[in-house]
Design a protein around this motif. Sequence first.
Motif, short mmCIF file in Angstrom:
data_model
loop_
_atom_site.label_atom_id
_atom_site.label_comp_id
_atom_site.label_asym_id
_atom_site.label_seq_id
_atom_site.Cartn_x
_atom_site.Cartn_y
_atom_site.Cartn_z
N GLN A 289 0.82 -1.21 0.00
CA GLN A 289 0.00 0.00 0.00
C GLN A 289 0.85 1.26 0.00
N GLN A 290 2.00 1.19 0.62
CA GLN A 290 2.87 2.35 0.74
C GLN A 290 3.47 2.77 -0.59
N GLY A 291 3.54 1.86 -1.56
CA GLY A 291 4.34 2.11 -2.75
C GLY A 291 3.67 2.80 -3.90
N THR A 292 2.69 3.70 -3.64
CA THR A 292 2.01 4.33 -4.76
C THR A 292 1.57 5.75 -4.47
N GLU A 293 1.44 6.52 -5.53
CA GLU A 293 0.75 7.80 -5.45
C GLU A 293 -0.60 7.71 -6.17
N TRP A 294 -0.85 6.58 -6.83
CA TRP A 294 -2.05 6.44 -7.65
C TRP A 294 -3.25 6.03 -6.81
N GLN A 295 -4.29 6.82 -6.89
CA GLN A 295 -5.53 6.37 -6.26
C GLN A 295 -6.21 5.37 -7.20
N ASN A 296 -6.81 4.34 -6.59
CA ASN A 296 -7.60 3.35 -7.32
C ASN A 296 -6.79 2.51 -8.30
N ALA A 297 -5.48 2.38 -8.05
CA ALA A 297 -4.69 1.38 -8.76
C ALA A 297 -4.77 0.09 -7.94
N PRO A 298 -4.86 -1.08 -8.59
CA PRO A 298 -5.02 -2.33 -7.83
C PRO A 298 -3.73 -2.78 -7.17
N GLY A 299 -3.88 -3.60 -6.14
CA GLY A 299 -2.74 -4.13 -5.42
C GLY A 299 -2.74 -5.64 -5.37
N LEU A 300 -1.69 -6.18 -4.74
CA LEU A 300 -1.57 -7.63 -4.55
C LEU A 300 -0.97 -7.92 -3.18
N TRP A 301 -1.41 -7.16 -2.18
CA TRP A 301 -0.86 -7.39 -0.84
C TRP A 301 -1.88 -7.97 0.13
N SER A 302 -3.14 -8.10 -0.30
CA SER A 302 -4.18 -8.60 0.61
C SER A 302 -4.91 -9.79 0.01
N ASN A 303 -5.52 -10.57 0.86
CA ASN A 303 -6.29 -11.73 0.40
C ASN A 303 -7.49 -11.28 -0.44
N GLU A 304 -8.08 -10.15 -0.07
CA GLU A 304 -9.22 -9.63 -0.83
C GLU A 304 -8.80 -9.33 -2.27
N GLN A 305 -7.63 -8.76 -2.43
CA GLN A 305 -7.14 -8.47 -3.77
C GLN A 305 -6.83 -9.74 -4.55
N VAL A 306 -6.26 -10.72 -3.88
CA VAL A 306 -5.96 -12.00 -4.53
C VAL A 306 -7.24 -12.64 -5.07
N LEU A 307 -8.28 -12.66 -4.27
CA LEU A 307 -9.55 -13.26 -4.69
C LEU A 307 -10.17 -12.49 -5.85
N ALA A 308 -10.05 -11.17 -5.82
CA ALA A 308 -10.60 -10.36 -6.90
C ALA A 308 -9.85 -10.59 -8.20
N TRP A 309 -8.53 -10.67 -8.12
CA TRP A 309 -7.74 -10.95 -9.31
C TRP A 309 -8.02 -12.35 -9.85
N LYS A 310 -8.32 -13.29 -8.95
CA LYS A 310 -8.60 -14.67 -9.39
C LYS A 310 -9.80 -14.72 -10.32
N LYS A 311 -10.80 -13.91 -10.04
CA LYS A 311 -11.97 -13.84 -10.93
C LYS A 311 -11.54 -13.39 -12.33
N ILE A 312 -10.61 -12.43 -12.37
CA ILE A 312 -10.16 -11.91 -13.66
C ILE A 312 -9.30 -12.92 -14.40
N THR A 313 -8.34 -13.53 -13.72
CA THR A 313 -7.47 -14.49 -14.41
C THR A 313 -8.27 -15.71 -14.89
N ASP A 314 -9.22 -16.16 -14.10
CA ASP A 314 -10.07 -17.28 -14.53
C ASP A 314 -10.84 -16.92 -15.79
N ALA A 315 -11.35 -15.70 -15.83
CA ALA A 315 -12.13 -15.26 -16.99
C ALA A 315 -11.25 -15.09 -18.22
N VAL A 316 -10.04 -14.58 -18.03
CA VAL A 316 -9.10 -14.46 -19.16
C VAL A 316 -8.76 -15.84 -19.71
N HIS A 317 -8.52 -16.79 -18.83
CA HIS A 317 -8.20 -18.15 -19.28
C HIS A 317 -9.39 -18.79 -20.00
N ALA A 318 -10.58 -18.50 -19.56
CA ALA A 318 -11.78 -19.04 -20.22
C ALA A 318 -11.90 -18.55 -21.65
#
Length: 401
Positions: free
Chosen positions: A83-112
């Motif tokens: 979270q500390q490493g940005t000045e961008w508001q509303n850019a996605p991250g990969l430091w929390s479980n919530e973010q991991v689960l959200a990205w999983k929906k996207i990667t699954d859909a891309v693979h489909a």
Amino acid sequence: MHQHLHQVQAAMSSSSSASDVSSILQPLTIGQLILRNRITMAALTRSRSVPTNVPNDINLEYYVQRARGGTGLIVSEGTLIVQQGTEWQNAPGLWSNEQVLAWKKITDAVHAEGGLIFAQLWHLGRSCHPDAPEQLASGKPVYAPSAVAARGGKFRFLPGEPGFVTPTAIDDPRVQIEEFKQAAIHAREAGFDGVELHGAGGYLVHQFLDSTSNIRTDSWGGSIENRCRFGLEALKELVSIWGNKKVAVKLDPSGGYNDMGMPLQETLDTFRYFITEADKLDLAYISLVRYTPGRDVMYDGKLRNTPHDVLASYRPFIKRSALFLNGGLTPSEAATLVASGQIDAAVFGRLFIGHPDIAKRLERGLPLDAKMDYTRFYGHGPHLSVEEQRRGYSDYSEVTL
């Protein structure tokens, strides 16, 4: 920059027949990955992960469109490792479980849709501001290799559009390397096909490489070997998680952006060493951003970039990894470079804003002539409605025949 964007758009407006670009429509095998063509979507920061930094349904729609459009490889927008490493508001991250689960929906859909997607791992280093929302929420200062402020800076969503500030020098860079490693673990859990280390743009990895931003006197600064150490150690950790041919790095030797750039010979020596050592790690690819006049940056009346032929200067040092080239390429130019063996794949950025289906259009000889609204390149905060967030992001037409 805007003049360059219009030049790119104008160059794309004419129809390209399939025969003109046949080489970039051919599959590319990288380790166990088979790209259905050599068209790569660059990481494009779009600031649509509202209301915070967790990917949402609008992001899902956006990535699915580009997978459905036949893209060989999608590189995610810059994805924050902390979270500390940005000045961008509303850019996605990969430091929390919530973010991991959200990205999983996207990667699954891309693979489909038959697509592949890498996560670009991102830390902005000194290119942050202490008053930025995520920076404030982290409760930590702006970190960088050294306490050297970048000139310029523009933080659109902060009052008064303040410039860069003097950062706090990182005490032990191994802490940040571990953060990259943890993000790589999260990316694997999220179902990505690999990761790309963001080593360009004047961000943290780039800041360690450049002698104007890294003035350390310990083993992380000074000599070329020491300045390259941070990025190379980060790559080694990513490879330890992902294995060979699943890790990549993006580099921008000509610099300029975010106040980066060294004298030509120092630039050549630094990046040739880094690329040689990185290539020994058997990466998936090394993505080079070439110099183009439209990317020139001026500070104090002087050119900050280091103009040189990036492809010719570094191509001989890439022997094991694939070489991807980025920087205002047209499809026909990219096809010529692929056919001649100078590059393995082409990376297109802004063309993907208005054309979710570049590959399909090229296959069918259709023009790339979308009227792109550059005022909607970035999101404008969580207060906008869903339809307003989609404007200029996921509301472009697709080839459906």
